[in-house]
Design an enzyme around this catalytic site. Structure first.
Site, mmCIF file in Angstrom:
data_model
loop_
_atom_site.group_PDB
_atom_site.id
_atom_site.type_symbol
_atom_site.label_atom_id
_atom_site.label_comp_id
_atom_site.label_asym_id
_atom_site.label_seq_id
_atom_site.Cartn_x
_atom_site.Cartn_y
_atom_site.Cartn_z
ATOM 1 N N LYS B 51 6.551 10.368 34.832
ATOM 2 C CA LYS B 51 5.580 10.746 34.295
ATOM 3 C C LYS B 51 5.892 12.089 34.677
ATOM 4 C CE LYS B 51 0.944 9.149 36.575
ATOM 5 N NZ LYS B 51 0.331 8.845 34.914
ATOM 6 N N GLY B 78 -4.100 14.918 30.595
ATOM 7 C CA GLY B 78 -4.343 16.420 32.044
ATOM 8 C C GLY B 78 -3.141 16.682 33.132
ATOM 9 N N CYS B 135 3.630 20.007 27.006
ATOM 10 C CA CYS B 135 1.758 19.205 27.686
ATOM 11 C C CYS B 135 1.188 19.501 26.908
ATOM 12 C CB CYS B 135 1.935 18.822 28.639
ATOM 13 S SG CYS B 135 0.038 17.866 29.030
ATOM 14 N N ASN B 197 7.051 16.170 22.078
ATOM 15 C CA ASN B 197 5.895 15.442 22.975
ATOM 16 C C ASN B 197 4.620 15.159 21.789
ATOM 17 O OD1 ASN B 197 3.769 15.477 24.346
ATOM 18 N ND2 ASN B 197 5.515 17.425 25.997
ATOM 19 N N THR B 198 3.939 15.413 22.389
ATOM 20 C CA THR B 198 2.990 15.130 21.586
ATOM 21 C C THR B 198 2.103 16.153 20.342
ATOM 22 O OG1 THR B 198 1.169 15.176 22.758
ATOM 23 C CG2 THR B 198 2.032 13.362 23.022
ATOM 24 N N GLY B 224 2.502 7.496 19.041
ATOM 25 C CA GLY B 224 2.407 7.076 18.422
ATOM 26 C C GLY B 224 2.804 7.131 16.571
ATOM 27 N N GLY B 250 8.900 9.762 19.181
ATOM 28 C CA GLY B 250 7.758 9.838 18.867
ATOM 29 C C GLY B 250 7.884 8.439 17.696
ATOM 30 N N GLY B 251 6.514 7.566 18.289
ATOM 31 C CA GLY B 251 6.389 6.543 17.084
ATOM 32 C C GLY B 251 7.574 5.246 17.012
ATOM 33 N N THR B 273 4.638 5.259 23.661
ATOM 34 C CA THR B 273 3.215 4.793 22.890
ATOM 35 C C THR B 273 3.437 3.522 22.699
ATOM 36 O OG1 THR B 273 2.156 6.981 22.404
ATOM 37 C CG2 THR B 273 1.517 5.099 21.823
HETATM 38 C C1 LIG Z 1 -0.925 8.584 27.813
HETATM 39 C C2 LIG Z 1 0.117 9.242 27.928
HETATM 40 C C3 LIG Z 1 0.879 10.114 28.429
HETATM 41 C C4 LIG Z 1 1.606 11.524 28.085
HETATM 42 N N1 LIG Z 1 2.075 11.782 29.464
HETATM 43 C C5 LIG Z 1 2.640 12.626 28.984
HETATM 44 C C6 LIG Z 1 3.714 13.519 30.203
HETATM 45 O O1 LIG Z 1 3.140 13.484 31.460
HETATM 46 N N2 LIG Z 1 5.040 14.374 30.345
HETATM 47 C C7 LIG Z 1 5.464 14.639 29.127
HETATM 48 O O2 LIG Z 1 6.460 15.064 28.713
HETATM 49 N N3 LIG Z 1 5.292 13.633 27.666
HETATM 50 C C8 LIG Z 1 4.379 13.009 27.730
HETATM 51 N N4 LIG Z 1 3.842 12.114 26.863
HETATM 52 C C9 LIG Z 1 4.126 12.603 25.889
HETATM 53 C C10 LIG Z 1 5.670 11.413 25.582
HETATM 54 O O3 LIG Z 1 6.749 11.499 26.740
HETATM 55 C C11 LIG Z 1 5.893 11.092 24.315
HETATM 56 O O4 LIG Z 1 6.779 12.386 23.494
HETATM 57 C C12 LIG Z 1 4.852 11.076 22.905
HETATM 58 O O5 LIG Z 1 4.341 10.578 23.280
HETATM 59 C C13 LIG Z 1 5.672 10.796 21.599
HETATM 60 O O6 LIG Z 1 6.124 9.929 21.795
HETATM 61 P P1 LIG Z 1 6.162 8.337 21.145
HETATM 62 O O7 LIG Z 1 5.053 8.433 19.600
HETATM 63 O O8 LIG Z 1 6.301 7.323 21.621
HETATM 64 O O9 LIG Z 1 4.311 8.157 22.199
HETATM 65 C C14 LIG Z 1 2.792 11.257 26.941
HETATM 66 C C15 LIG Z 1 2.115 10.347 26.075
HETATM 67 C C16 LIG Z 1 0.928 9.935 26.315
HETATM 68 C C17 LIG Z 1 0.542 8.755 25.263
#
Ligand SMILES: Cc1cc2nc3c(=O)[nH]c(=O)nc-3n(C[C@H](O)[C@H](O)[C@H](O)COP(=O)(O)O)c2cc1C
Ligand code: FES
Lengths: 252, 311
Positions: B51, B78, B135, B197-198, B224, B250-251, B273
């Site tokens: 993280k 955050g 982020c 990233n998100t 997700g 991503g997802g 996720t």
């Molecule tokens: C609860 C949560 C916390 C996250 N914290 C970080 C983080 O600290 N640093 C980062 O680069 N990405 C963070 N992300 C983004 C994820 O690493 C990833 O890039 C994003 O969720 C897309 O992938 P997914 O759809 O498989 O979740 C976070 C995502 C979630 C859901």
């Protein structure tokens, strides 16, 4: 490496699912492998194709069957309410710290579905012959879940039991029952009031908190609350550091 | 059939950071190190990404942090974390002892913070870091570095000067031209990029009670299943302009999802996720990948990628 001894991810078969009030259901399921739990812990159930598992306090566990009480609130609980006997579910648990059971006269306070963990606690206290009194509050008579036996009931609208919020009766119960320990679960307002009253009477009090969760195992920090710390305050996860906290430690 | 000893699932992400298979776990969804070891043998993963770590400890955002959406979730954690000092003292020894490959995700609110973090990583002989310039959930910094190509170029160059390990730059989809951003990361010396990233998003929940609406608003990053098409789009586009490896995110929930990313041009993937929904998910994908390659006589990830281009 820190590997927990007990497996935490289970499949289970539903053995009963029943509507027990206007909006609440009681579901019982048997895990297909070893499982153990204590009151105050919860299970995190996969709800079909939904992204997030839903956490539910364990309402009963007899060494074989796990029971949870849930209220129809959204897509997750709607999915669960449509499951049938024989269906398989997938859950993570038991997770969370649970109540710290002590050999002390115990006042148990539940509100709404929050009655579930204190009901489980009452069963365990009875087994250990620790005197207890469970009082719970619901909005109205139709919201009182069938099969969850409480010593005292209150309803907001006075349609059953004592008239008014359970909060109004905490002092009475303390004066009458003279508990040495208080446990509570329910909406934040009930927990906060319970904790404050308990503190005034100098009775140790544990509250089981609720919060939206994603991972339910302390990883994502999605479910944190603020608690007191020697340096002021710090965050604590409801899923792993909780859901049970000392009433006076919580920053409301 | 290939002989099992000839099966080569490893991927080179640059500067000698060769992971044993392309299945990684995404930052923020897998804790600091061994939280998921209670569910399966996490050594089967290619690598885990910690993280985000910041220079100082951070308490994260107050209020509601999680909001479920159709096919995904919004988070506004955050960047809550223990800070780099405690991380290096408490978590790094565990990671080093654990014997698996890991990447440290670092985030800052100023150029100086990123540079200091890079130096600290260098001093602790960290083999790979992922620069989080994406982020969306903090008030200052982070995302700002990932949305402007010149700023990003400056940042990556300076971090590059301090850090000799594998430097991965994590891209945000919240930009007009992700190709330009990716190119500037490459030009500045990144060894690989990860995307995405998100996505910035808002969830609103209205409840009608006692003659009024109770409104809850949660603005943060969407992740997700719902974001997979966006992520595939980003990976496809940047793979046209980059020579360095791309890590798709991503997802991703299963091997088929992972294949789509490799097909779009990724060399490795991160599972995010999905870890919350199915705790063993990433491990299962790693197993399934191995089985698929073995059963179908595919010897290496390069061969697999070639086949995945499709007909
Ligand atoms: C609860 C949560 C916390 C996250 N914290 C970080 C983080 O600290 N640093 C980062 O680069 N990405 C963070 N992300 C983004 C994820 O690493 C990833 O890039 C994003 O969720 C897309 O992938 P997914 O759809 O498989 O979740 C976070 C995502 C979630 C859901
Ligand atoms: S739900 Fe993830 S830390 Fe509690």
């Amino acid at each position: 490496m820190q590997v927990a001894k007990l497996k935490k991810h289970h499949k289970a078969k539903i053995i009963s699912i029943k509507q027990v009030s206007l909006t609440q259901y009681f579901m019982k399921f048997v895990p297909l492998d070893d499982f153990s739990s204590k009151p105050g812990q919860f299970v995190s159930i996969l709800c079909g194709g939904l992204t997030l598992r839903r956490p539910f306090s364990i309402a009963s566990f007899d060494g074989n069957e796990i029971g949870v009480l849930f209220k129809l609130k959204g897509k997750g609980t709607e999915f669960l309410s449509n499951l049938r006997v024989g269906d398989e579910i997938d859950f993570v648990g038991a997770v969370g710290n649970g109540f710290k059971i002590e050999n002390k006269r115990s006042l148990l306070i539940g509100a709404g579905v929050g009655v579930a963990p204190v009901f489980y606690l009452k069963t365990e206290l009875e087994k250990m012959q620790i005197p207890s009194l469970l009082i719970s509050g619901f909005q109205t008579e139709k919201e009182i879940p069938e099969g969850i036996e409480c010593d005292k009931i209150c309803t907001d609208d006075g349609t059953a039991g004592l008239h008014g919020s359970v909060i109004n009766y905490i002092r009475n119960m303390i004066e009458e029952f003279k508990p040495e320990k208080i446990y509570a679960c329910g909406p934040k307002i009930v927990l906060q009031n319970t904790a404050e009253i308990a503190q005034r009477y100098k009775i140790p009090c544990e509250v089981a908190m609720e919060k939206e969760m994603a991972c339910s195992i302390g990883v994502c920090r999605g479910c944190v609350i603020k608690i007191k710390d020697k340096n002021g305050e710090k965050t604590a996860s409801v899923c792993q550091d909780g859901p049970v906290f000392n009433g006076e430690a919580v920053l409301w | 059939m290939v002989e099992i000893q000839d099966l080569k699932t490893s991927v080179d992400l640059g500067r000698g950071f060769v992971i044993k298979n392309p299945i990684m776990t995404a930052s923020g969804t897998f804790g600091y190190c061994f939280e998921y070891a209670r569910f399966y043998d996490i050594k089967k993963l290619g690598a885990i990404v910690t993280k985000a770590i910041t220079l100082e400890p951070r308490a994260g955002n107050s209020g509601r942090r999680i909001f479920e959406t159709c096919g995904g979730m919004i988070n506004r954690i955050g960047l809550e974390n223990v800070g780099v000092e405690r991380f290096m003292a408490e978590k790094l020894p565990l990671l080093n002892k654990g014997g698996m490959d890991f990447v440290i995700n670092i985030a800052g609110s100023s150029l100086e913070e990123y540079v200091s973090l890079a130096k600290i990583c260098e001093n602790h002989k960290i083999r790979a870091t992922e620069l989080n310039v994406s982020c969306p959930n903090v008030k200052s910094g982070c995302l700002e570095f990932g949305t402007d190509e010149k700023t990003l170029y400056g940042l990556v160059s300076q971090v590059r000067d301090e850090f000799s390990g594998c430097l991965i730059v994590k891209l945000t989809p919240n930009v007009t031209s992700v190709e330009k951003i990716a190119e500037s990361a490459q030009k500045a010396g990144a060894d690989a990029v990860s995307a995405i990233n998100t996505l910035k998003g808002t969830g609103i929940k209205l409840t009608w009670a006692k003659n009024r609406f109770i409104k809850e608003t949660v603005s943060g990053g969407l992740s997700g299943r719902a974001v997979k098409p966006v992520a595939l789009g980003v990976v496809s586009r940047i793979s046209q302009v980059l020579d360095i490896p791309i890590i798709g995110i991503g997802g991703i929930y299963d091997l088929a999802d992972a294949f789509e990313f490799l097909s779009a041009g990724a060399s490795a993937v991160q599972v995010g996720t999905a870890n919350f929904t199915h705790p063993e998910c990433a491990g299962c994908i790693a197993d399934d990948l191995h089985d698929f390659m073995y059963e179908n006589g595919i010897r290496s990830i390069e061969d697999l990628k070639e086949k995945l281009k499709g007909e």
